[in-house]
Design a protein around this motif. Structure first.
Motif, PDB file in Angstrom:
ATOM      1  N   TRP B 277      91.715 -92.550  -8.881  1.00 51.33           N
ATOM      2  CA  TRP B 277      90.384 -92.051  -8.500  1.00 51.33           C
ATOM      3  C   TRP B 277      89.548 -93.159  -7.844  1.00 51.33           C
ATOM      4  CZ3 TRP B 277      88.021 -87.771  -7.401  1.00 51.33           C
ATOM      5  CH2 TRP B 277      86.631 -87.701  -7.434  1.00 51.33           C
ATOM      6  N   ILE B 278      89.469 -94.320  -8.497  1.00 51.16           N
ATOM      7  CA  ILE B 278      88.647 -95.413  -7.943  1.00 51.16           C
ATOM      8  C   ILE B 278      89.290 -95.970  -6.667  1.00 51.16           C
ATOM      9  CG2 ILE B 278      87.592 -97.687  -8.412  1.00 51.16           C
ATOM     10  CD1 ILE B 278      86.518 -95.430 -10.199  1.00 51.16           C
ATOM     11  N   GLY B 279      90.614 -95.931  -6.610  1.00 52.13           N
ATOM     12  CA  GLY B 279      91.316 -96.485  -5.442  1.00 52.13           C
ATOM     13  C   GLY B 279      91.263 -95.591  -4.219  1.00 52.13           C
ATOM     14  N   LEU B 280      91.311 -94.279  -4.434  1.00 46.51           N
ATOM     15  CA  LEU B 280      91.439 -93.394  -3.268  1.00 46.51           C
ATOM     16  C   LEU B 280      90.256 -92.460  -3.021  1.00 46.51           C
ATOM     17  CD1 LEU B 280      95.222 -92.498  -3.503  1.00 46.51           C
ATOM     18  CD2 LEU B 280      94.125 -94.088  -1.937  1.00 46.51           C
ATOM     19  N   ALA B 281      89.504 -92.129  -4.075  1.00 50.22           N
ATOM     20  CA  ALA B 281      88.393 -91.180  -3.873  1.00 50.22           C
ATOM     21  C   ALA B 281      87.347 -91.699  -2.876  1.00 50.22           C
ATOM     22  CB  ALA B 281      87.743 -90.832  -5.212  1.00 50.22           C
ATOM     23  N   PRO B 282      86.985 -93.015  -2.902  1.00 49.43           N
ATOM     24  CA  PRO B 282      86.006 -93.465  -1.901  1.00 49.43           C
ATOM     25  C   PRO B 282      86.495 -93.221  -0.469  1.00 49.43           C
ATOM     26  CG  PRO B 282      86.212 -95.102  -3.625  1.00 49.43           C
ATOM     27  CD  PRO B 282      87.295 -94.093  -3.866  1.00 49.43           C
ATOM     28  N   LEU B 283      87.777 -93.497  -0.225  1.00 48.11           N
ATOM     29  CA  LEU B 283      88.323 -93.280   1.118  1.00 48.11           C
ATOM     30  C   LEU B 283      88.258 -91.799   1.478  1.00 48.11           C
ATOM     31  CD1 LEU B 283      89.852 -94.268   3.642  1.00 48.11           C
ATOM     32  CD2 LEU B 283      91.975 -93.918   2.397  1.00 48.11           C
ATOM     33  N   ILE B 284      88.617 -90.943   0.521  1.00 47.67           N
ATOM     34  CA  ILE B 284      88.599 -89.498   0.795  1.00 47.67           C
ATOM     35  C   ILE B 284      87.168 -89.043   1.091  1.00 47.67           C
ATOM     36  CG2 ILE B 284      89.006 -87.219  -0.244  1.00 47.67           C
ATOM     37  CD1 ILE B 284      91.367 -88.629  -1.785  1.00 47.67           C
ATOM     38  N   LEU B 285      86.208 -89.537   0.308  1.00 46.97           N
ATOM     39  CA  LEU B 285      84.804 -89.162   0.540  1.00 46.97           C
ATOM     40  C   LEU B 285      84.333 -89.624   1.927  1.00 46.97           C
ATOM     41  CD1 LEU B 285      82.555 -89.716  -2.606  1.00 46.97           C
ATOM     42  CD2 LEU B 285      83.059 -87.606  -1.377  1.00 46.97           C
ATOM     43  N   VAL B 286      84.730 -90.847   2.296  1.00 46.79           N
ATOM     44  CA  VAL B 286      84.337 -91.379   3.606  1.00 46.79           C
ATOM     45  C   VAL B 286      84.929 -90.514   4.720  1.00 46.79           C
ATOM     46  CG1 VAL B 286      84.685 -93.324   5.173  1.00 46.79           C
ATOM     47  CG2 VAL B 286      83.976 -93.750   2.840  1.00 46.79           C
ATOM     48  N   VAL B 287      86.184 -90.119   4.539  1.00 51.81           N
ATOM     49  CA  VAL B 287      86.824 -89.281   5.560  1.00 51.81           C
ATOM     50  C   VAL B 287      86.105 -87.937   5.659  1.00 51.81           C
ATOM     51  CG1 VAL B 287      88.949 -88.026   6.123  1.00 51.81           C
ATOM     52  CG2 VAL B 287      89.064 -90.416   5.422  1.00 51.81           C
ATOM     53  N   ILE B 288      85.786 -87.348   4.503  1.00 54.35           N
ATOM     54  CA  ILE B 288      85.075 -86.057   4.519  1.00 54.35           C
ATOM     55  C   ILE B 288      83.721 -86.214   5.219  1.00 54.35           C
ATOM     56  CG2 ILE B 288      83.946 -84.309   3.069  1.00 54.35           C
ATOM     57  CD1 ILE B 288      86.224 -84.793   1.008  1.00 54.35           C
ATOM     58  N   ALA B 289      82.982 -87.284   4.846  1.00 49.05           N
ATOM     59  CA  ALA B 289      81.668 -87.506   5.475  1.00 49.05           C
ATOM     60  C   ALA B 289      81.819 -87.726   6.979  1.00 49.05           C
ATOM     61  CB  ALA B 289      80.985 -88.714   4.831  1.00 49.05           C
ATOM     62  N   SER B 290      82.882 -88.397   7.364  1.00 47.25           N
ATOM     63  CA  SER B 290      83.091 -88.660   8.794  1.00 47.25           C
ATOM     64  C   SER B 290      83.394 -87.386   9.557  1.00 47.25           C
ATOM     65  CB  SER B 290      84.235 -89.663   8.986  1.00 47.25           C
ATOM     66  OG  SER B 290      83.916 -90.883   8.375  1.00 47.25           O
ATOM     67  N   ILE B 291      84.076 -86.450   8.879  1.00 48.48           N
ATOM     68  CA  ILE B 291      84.417 -85.193   9.555  1.00 48.48           C
ATOM     69  C   ILE B 291      83.190 -84.290   9.659  1.00 48.48           C
ATOM     70  CG2 ILE B 291      85.750 -83.043   9.332  1.00 48.48           C
ATOM     71  CD1 ILE B 291      87.976 -84.813   8.030  1.00 48.48           C
ATOM     72  N   ILE B 292      82.460 -84.160   8.535  1.00 49.64           N
ATOM     73  CA  ILE B 292      81.381 -83.172   8.570  1.00 49.64           C
ATOM     74  C   ILE B 292      80.043 -83.744   9.020  1.00 49.64           C
ATOM     75  CG2 ILE B 292      82.434 -81.673   6.829  1.00 49.64           C
ATOM     76  CD1 ILE B 292      80.579 -82.819   4.766  1.00 49.64           C
ATOM     77  N   TRP B 293      79.910 -85.101   9.031  1.00 47.09           N
ATOM     78  CA  TRP B 293      78.612 -85.675   9.384  1.00 47.09           C
ATOM     79  C   TRP B 293      78.741 -86.549  10.616  1.00 47.09           C
ATOM     80  CZ3 TRP B 293      76.188 -90.568   7.192  1.00 47.09           C
ATOM     81  CH2 TRP B 293      74.825 -90.633   7.541  1.00 47.09           C
ATOM     82  N   ARG B 294      79.121 -87.807  10.432  1.00 49.27           N
ATOM     83  CA  ARG B 294      79.322 -88.713  11.559  1.00 49.27           C
ATOM     84  C   ARG B 294      80.290 -89.823  11.137  1.00 49.27           C
ATOM     85  NH1 ARG B 294      73.238 -90.867  11.657  1.00 49.27           N
ATOM     86  NH2 ARG B 294      73.087 -88.893  12.705  1.00 49.27           N
ATOM     87  N   PRO B 295      80.953 -90.503  12.113  1.00 49.03           N
ATOM     88  CA  PRO B 295      81.965 -91.490  11.717  1.00 49.03           C
ATOM     89  C   PRO B 295      81.364 -92.633  10.913  1.00 49.03           C
ATOM     90  CG  PRO B 295      82.016 -91.088  14.094  1.00 49.03           C
ATOM     91  CD  PRO B 295      80.782 -90.430  13.575  1.00 49.03           C
ATOM     92  N   ILE B 296      81.832 -92.807   9.684  1.00 49.57           N
ATOM     93  CA  ILE B 296      81.347 -93.926   8.870  1.00 49.57           C
ATOM     94  C   ILE B 296      82.515 -94.731   8.309  1.00 49.57           C
ATOM     95  CG2 ILE B 296      79.121 -92.899   8.222  1.00 49.57           C
ATOM     96  CD1 ILE B 296      80.408 -92.206   5.504  1.00 49.57           C
ATOM     97  N   LEU B 297      83.714 -94.491   8.842  1.00 48.68           N
ATOM     98  CA  LEU B 297      84.901 -95.181   8.313  1.00 48.68           C
ATOM     99  C   LEU B 297      84.880 -96.648   8.716  1.00 48.68           C
ATOM    100  CD1 LEU B 297      87.624 -95.009   6.867  1.00 48.68           C
ATOM    101  CD2 LEU B 297      88.658 -94.345   9.028  1.00 48.68           C
ATOM    102  N   LEU B 298      84.898 -97.520   7.711  1.00 47.85           N
ATOM    103  CA  LEU B 298      84.798 -98.958   7.942  1.00 47.85           C
ATOM    104  C   LEU B 298      85.741 -99.627   6.945  1.00 47.85           C
ATOM    105  CD1 LEU B 298      83.090-101.480   9.014  1.00 47.85           C
ATOM    106  CD2 LEU B 298      81.659-101.103   7.017  1.00 47.85           C
ATOM    107  N   TYR B 299      86.786-100.320   7.451  1.00 48.10           N
ATOM    108  CA  TYR B 299      87.799-100.832   6.501  1.00 48.10           C
ATOM    109  C   TYR B 299      87.192-101.808   5.495  1.00 48.10           C
ATOM    110  CZ  TYR B 299      88.178-105.236   9.088  1.00 48.10           C
ATOM    111  OH  TYR B 299      87.906-106.436   9.660  1.00 48.10           O
ATOM    112  N   ARG B 300      86.230-102.626   5.946  1.00 48.23           N
ATOM    113  CA  ARG B 300      85.627-103.624   5.046  1.00 48.23           C
ATOM    114  C   ARG B 300      84.957-102.962   3.844  1.00 48.23           C
ATOM    115  NH1 ARG B 300      83.959-106.190  10.123  1.00 48.23           N
ATOM    116  NH2 ARG B 300      82.044-105.014  10.213  1.00 48.23           N
ATOM    117  N   GLY B 301      84.350-101.801   4.114  1.00 46.47           N
ATOM    118  CA  GLY B 301      83.623-101.106   3.051  1.00 46.47           C
ATOM    119  C   GLY B 301      84.544-100.648   1.924  1.00 46.47           C
TER     120      GLY B 301
END
Lengths: 71, 482
Positions: B277-301
């Protein structure tokens, strides 16, 4: 997107395409590895041996690539 | 808590040596130079400049104190990250122990964290990422150990540190609820209070965040993405973000292979849900936000997820359940990628901020009535942090590249613009510094090519795809008087 430096975007798109292909290959390898547990024992021996040889080959290739990158 | 073994102690020492080594040598690159410029401002200006940029102000406030106490050497700017990185290693160890991972997995995970190129990079970087990682670990441990005041403090600090903390807060908040739900003496109210308190403490920044989001909608560090980009980000934060050639594909392949195996094993054994959950959920949330809102995918984050992912992979590949042969195979596959990551990142580290040294070398005969004009923010930020020589930015008809400093930040930092013709009338010599970045427009490049054709001297030129591309000297008023 039109403001971006054209070559940069092209390169990233190409990189991501290669990564997708390698990722699918990785998932396939792992799927077979996990499936081995339920296969007949005589198969398991051969498939696990093949994996170990494959692992060594991958290791050798990776080392070669790493050394080349370092030089 | 069990006493650490000798191998763990040795790994901590190796980690410390690798993080301290050369921390004082490399110059500041763009992001670090920007940090120094902001930290030099007065407190009100610091807040204004930060509000006009892309991050909350906590990191700049820490650096504000650091440079006033210890001076402006590069190592001073990097020292908080070094401490945060070692703290992060200790917290990773504690998390592994708390989750009862096997000793061999703990040693493998700490070994990874100790010599990993990305971890060392962020331990030697005057930016907030090592601290973000440590604070996420504090949040997770606070939930597991049910320390609510720590959860409140670490969540609030993370929110003031980096916007990605919002993602981690959502992930850890849900985990905390679930964890409490399973306890005989549920303390769900405490969880809500800690999280709500942290949000309340952070609320004053929300207006600034809203303005930031409208400005950085298409910042170049936030890529458009496809599946390969998502995998790249995961691989980049685990191994190296500067791998080139075949390793750029091999590292993501091993990442996905190892992760798939870890997920299958965890599912078969119904364990390690927290780490997944801690390892992958943030990435999944970022991907969802990027799809429905705007690109926020940042590897450093994603650095906050790294310890959980490393512990998960270490338990799968090197845990006690693995046979010695399988552990050996995992080791021989992982080790060369780790070394390649270290080598590529070390290569990038020694070149950090190298442009500042080049500029200094080529403008060595700079006179009192001369001026340096930067083609864009890139070299302005790097060299302004490095030198007090008079420096301006070139005024052109091209639109600002995506990801440039905002007008507010420019104004607070004191960036002034001038056309080349005006500069030549006003100064004796004009040194024009060309730069290229991932966001440079074709308009910019055409403009640059046209201008340098009229230069009196070409002092330096390279074909870099990123950074300083050349230094040209133009005769100013002295020539027109002749």
């Amino acid at each position: 997107m039109s403001t971006f430096y054209y070559l940069w975007v092209e390169r990233l798109a190409q990189r991501d395409m290669y990564i997708e292909q390698m990722a699918f290959l990785a998932v396939a390898i792992v799927a077979v590895w996990c499936a081995v547990d339920v296969w007949p024992p005589s198969w398991q021996v051969w498939i696990k041996a093949a994996y170990r040889v494959g692992g060594l080959v991958l290791f050798a290739l990776t080392v070669a690539v790493a050394i080349r990158a370092a030089l | 808590m069990k006493r650490p073994s000798l191998s763990v102690a040795i790994l901590f020492e190796i980690a410390l040596i690798l993080r301290v080594w050369q921390i004082w040598t490399a110059q500041l690159w763009y992001d670090e130079a920007f940090t120094l410029l902001v930290a030099r401002l007065s407190l009100p200006d610091l807040i204004t400049a930060t509000a006009g940029d892309v991050h909350p102000p906590l990191w700049y406030l820490i650096e504000w104190i650091m440079i006033r106490v210890l001076g402006q050497d590069v190592w001073v700017l990097r020292l908080p990250s070094l401490i945060a990185s070692m703290w992060g290693m200790y917290l990773t160890y504690r998390l592994g122990q708390r989750l009862n991972l096997s000793h061999s997995a703990l040693v493998a995970a700490l070994g990874f964290m100790a010599i990993n190129g990305v971890q060392i990079w962020y331990a030697q970087e005057g930016r907030m990422y090592a601290l973000l990682q440590a604070l996420v670990l504090v949040q997770v441990l606070s939930v597991l150990e049910r320390r609510w005041s720590w959860l409140f403090l670490s969540t609030a600090a993370a929110l003031w540190l980096h916007n990605y903390a919002l993602i981690y807060m959502a992930v850890i908040g849900l985990f905390a609820m679930e964890n409490e739900w399973r306890q005989p003496d549920r303390k769900i109210k405490r969880v809500i209070l800690a999280m709500a308190g942290a949000v309340a403490l952070w609320l004053p920044w929300v207006v600034a965040l809203y303005l930031q989001m409208s400005q950085v909608a298409a910042g170049y560090w936030i890529q458009d993405f496809r599946l390969g980009t998502v995998i790249y980000c995961l691989s980049a934060i685990l191994w190296s973000f500067v791998m080139d050639g075949p390793m750029e594909s091999i590292a993501p392949m091993v990442t996905i292979g190892a992760l798939s195996l870890a997920l299958v094993r965890a599912w078969q054994r119904r364990e390690h849900g927290v780490l997944i959950w801690i390892g992958l959920a943030p990435l999944i949330l970022v991907v969802i936000a990027s799809i429905i809102w705007r690109p926020i995918l940042l590897y450093r984050g994603l650095i906050g997820s790294v310890p959980a992912l490393v512990l998960l992979l270490a338990e799968t590949l090197a845990g006690q359940r693995q046979s010695a042969v399988n552990r050996w195979i995992a080791g021989v596959i992982v080790l060369p990628i780790m070394l390649a990551g270290m080598i590529t990142i070390q290569g990038a580290y020694v070149k950090k901020g190298h442009d500042a040294l080049l500029i200094q070398q080529y403008v060595s005969d700079f006179g009192p009535e001369d001026v340096i004009i930067h083609f864009n923010d890139g070299s302005w930020v790097i060299f302004r942090a490095f030198s007090d020589l008079p420096q301006l930015e070139l005024e052109t008809d091209c639109p600002d590249p995506v990801g440039s400093l905002s007008q507010v930040t420019r104004g607070t930092l004191g960036v002034e613009r001038i056309t080349l013709d005006d500069a030549r009338r006003k100064y004796r010599h004009v040194y024009l510094l060309g730069g290229v970045g991932s966001t440079g427009s074709l308009c910019e490049q055409d403009n640059m090519a046209r201008l340098v054709d009229t230069a009196d001297d070409e002092l330096y030129r390279n074909n870099a795809r990123y950074g300083l591309t050349g230094i040209w000297r133009f005769e100013g008023y002295a020539k027109s008087k002749r």
